[in-house]
Structure formats: C-alpha cells, structure tokens
Design an enzyme around this catalytic site. Structure first.
Site, PDB file in Angstrom:
ATOM      1  N   ASP A  14       0.846  -1.191   0.000  1.00  0.00           N
ATOM      2  CA  ASP A  14       0.000   0.000   0.000  1.00  0.00           C
ATOM      3  C   ASP A  14       0.884   1.244   0.000  1.00  0.00           C
ATOM      4  OD1 ASP A  14      -2.144  -1.696   0.156  1.00  0.00           O
ATOM      5  OD2 ASP A  14      -2.569  -1.333   2.272  1.00  0.00           O
ATOM      6  N   LYS A 208     -21.604  -5.841  11.032  1.00  0.00           N
ATOM      7  CA  LYS A 208     -22.200  -4.506  11.082  1.00  0.00           C
ATOM      8  C   LYS A 208     -21.421  -3.573  12.010  1.00  0.00           C
ATOM      9  CE  LYS A 208     -26.183  -5.831  12.547  1.00  0.00           C
ATOM     10  NZ  LYS A 208     -27.606  -5.786  12.958  1.00  0.00           N
ATOM     11  N   GLY A 238     -12.728  -5.230   8.959  1.00  0.00           N
ATOM     12  CA  GLY A 238     -13.318  -6.458   8.431  1.00  0.00           C
ATOM     13  C   GLY A 238     -12.302  -7.584   8.325  1.00  0.00           C
ATOM     14  N   ASP A 239     -11.079  -7.237   7.946  1.00  0.00           N
ATOM     15  CA  ASP A 239     -10.024  -8.258   7.864  1.00  0.00           C
ATOM     16  C   ASP A 239      -9.695  -8.792   9.251  1.00  0.00           C
ATOM     17  OD1 ASP A 239      -9.877  -7.942   5.116  1.00  0.00           O
ATOM     18  OD2 ASP A 239      -8.291  -6.436   5.232  1.00  0.00           O
ATOM     19  N   ASN A 263     -15.857 -10.236  16.839  1.00  0.00           N
ATOM     20  CA  ASN A 263     -16.334  -8.866  17.045  1.00  0.00           C
ATOM     21  C   ASN A 263     -15.340  -8.075  17.900  1.00  0.00           C
ATOM     22  OD1 ASN A 263     -18.713  -9.164  15.603  1.00  0.00           O
ATOM     23  ND2 ASN A 263     -19.985  -9.549  17.402  1.00  0.00           N
ATOM     24  N   GLY A 274      -3.482   2.051  11.240  1.00  0.00           N
ATOM     25  CA  GLY A 274      -2.968   1.080  10.291  1.00  0.00           C
ATOM     26  C   GLY A 274      -3.752  -0.210  10.300  1.00  0.00           C
TER      27      GLY A 274
END
Length: 293
Positions: A14, A208, A238-239, A263, A274
């Site tokens: 990235d 969510k 999410g990762d 969660n 990061g």
C-alpha cells in the site's frame, strides 16, 4: 497445538500519499506525508490470525521485486510460513496507490502478481490445505482460483470461510463449497440483489461494526452483540474480524463464541492506526472482552 489456518489470497504494498486536497485533472499538488505498508485482504487476514496465536500458512504470489521481497520478509517477521509464497518474474507485486485528502480516499489497485495465482497452483499445495483446520478466502485473486481452493478444501473436509470482498457475483459452483460466508451489510444487500443466497444453506455471518454481527443458520437468525470503542482507524476492521473468526473456529469454538470473539478482534483493531499494525494479540482481545462484558 495451535490451530492451523491457511489463508489463500492477495498480498499488496500500500502506497499512501496524504495531501490537503486532491489534484484536478492535469494538476500536480504537494503532498504532506507518504507511507508504505504491506497490505491486501489476504495478507491482512493472515496477520490477524497469526497475532491471535494461529499457525498460519499464507498461499499467494508476489513479484520478483523490492516490494515482493519486503512482503516475504514481513510474513516471516509475523511468524508465518513463506513456503507457498512464490515470486513471479513476469509482473510486479500487487499495489494499492491511495491518495488521502479531505477525509476521503482515492484508491487505484493494480493486482499484479495476485492474478498469477492459478487453480493449478492450488492443486499443487493440496497437502497443505488438507492439513489445515480451516481455509480463509477473499476475492482479490481470480475467481477460478478461489473456486479451486474451496474445491480442494472440500475434498478433504476442511471448512472454508469466504469473505466476499471486494464484492463480485459468486458462481454457484463456489457457493456450494463454502461453509461460512462473511459479507458486510453492503455486500449482503448485493447478494440479495443477485439472488446468490438462494443457493446458500450454511452459516451466513453479516458484519455490522459496533452494531454487532447477524448470524443466520439453519433458517434462524440472531445478533451477536458488538463492542463500542472510540475508533482511530477503521481500515482493516473487516479483515481483523475474519482473521479472528478463522482462528477461533479452527480452535474448535462454537459459531456464536467465534463470532463474539471476532467482534472483539475487529473492535480492538480500530483503536490503533494502520490495518496490519492495528491487528491485536489474543491477550489484547481477551482484555477488551473482560472490560466490556
């Protein structure tokens, strides 16, 4: 013995440029800061699972270039095997060029070597997949490759998690080989629109954020409570969730227990800057759960 998680997916470098405002077409502006960080959904999820104590095998491709060598070095530093990360000579390591300005991101992703991971490559690493407790997939490698990975895992009765991101329509042949599907709310809506869920009978896990996670299983739905924190950087949340889910399911936890843990992993990750640097350890996750439960 640590749970064995095999992650098959993307590895990028990235390249992030921060500037006060985005340039107009044909214009050059001065930036304020530049950073370079290993990334890619597959790599991020592998780091998450490894930090949580899983024995992680990463399967993917990088270029025979400086970025590729840096990624391989970073894998080793995180304690992951590099046996199945090959450098290819006919293209560059995958990159994500990110311009951050006015609170918004503009991103150009060049898949590069990620698209050199082929179905045949997955057949060649069948023993590694067969020896896994769980396989974790995303959609930043070719769809045929993702389908082949799920097929090999199913052949050996190894459970498969598919994080359907970045979203694209899934072939029915793939849907039938997935044990756990983990879309976010946006991806879930697109799946309904494409009628993909008409063919899926296994656990559907809809993330969510702080609102928790909806779990649909055997025709019943429930919500696993999330954790409310003060976020600093939501990149990679999410990762983090998917890495945590994989690590916990691989260790034998029930689905509800694994989602609850995941969660907390996602919540803890957003309290640091990061994507990969924010991935928490198992102890950090347990501390958060103890403080908030």
């Amino acid at each position: 013995m640590n749970p064995k998680v095999t992650v098959i997916g993307s590895m990028n470098m990235d390249l992030v440029a921060e500037t006060e405002r985005r340039p107009e077409p044909g214009e050059t502006v001065l930036g304020e800061q530049f950073t370079m960080n290993p990334g890619g959904k597959g790599f991020n999820q592998a780091v998450a699972a490894a930090r949580l104590g899983a024995d992680v095998q990463m399967i993917g491709r990088v270029g025979d270039d400086a970025f590729g060598r840096e990624i391989i070095s970073h894998l080793a530093k995180e304690g992951m095997s590099t046996n199945h990360v090959e450098q290819v000579t006919d293209t560059s390591t995958g990159t994500a060029t990110i311009v951050v300005s006015e609170g918004e991101n503009n991103i150009v992703v060049v898949p590069g070597a990620n698209h050199r991971l082929s179905p045949e490559d997955l057949e060649n690493v069948e023993p590694t997949i067969a020896d896994s407790d769980i396989v974790l997939l995303q959609l930043e490698t070719p769809m045929d490759t993702v389908t082949a990975a799920a097929r090999v895992a199913r052949r050996h009765h190894v459970p498969v998690i598919l994080n359907p991101a970045p979203y694209q329509a899934l072939p029915t042949a793939l849907v039938h080989q997935i044990d756990y599907l983990t879309p976010n709310e946006h991806e879930h809506r697109l799946m309904h629109h494409d009628a993909l869920l008409d063919h899926f009978d296994n656990p559907l896990i809809v993330t969510k954020g702080s609102a928790g996670t909806d779990v649909y299983n055997h025709g019943k739905g429930s919500t696993v409570q999330g954790y409310t924190v003060d976020p600093i950087d939501t990149t990679g949340a999410g990762d983090a969730f998917n890495g945590g889910l994989a690590a916990r399911l691989a260790s034998g936890s029930s689905l509800t227990e694994a989602v609850r843990y995941a969660n907390a992993v996602g919540a803890r990750a957003v309290t640091k800057l990061g994507a990969q640097s924010g991935m928490p350890t198992h102890q950090e996750v347990l501390q958060l759960m103890d403080e908030m439960d």
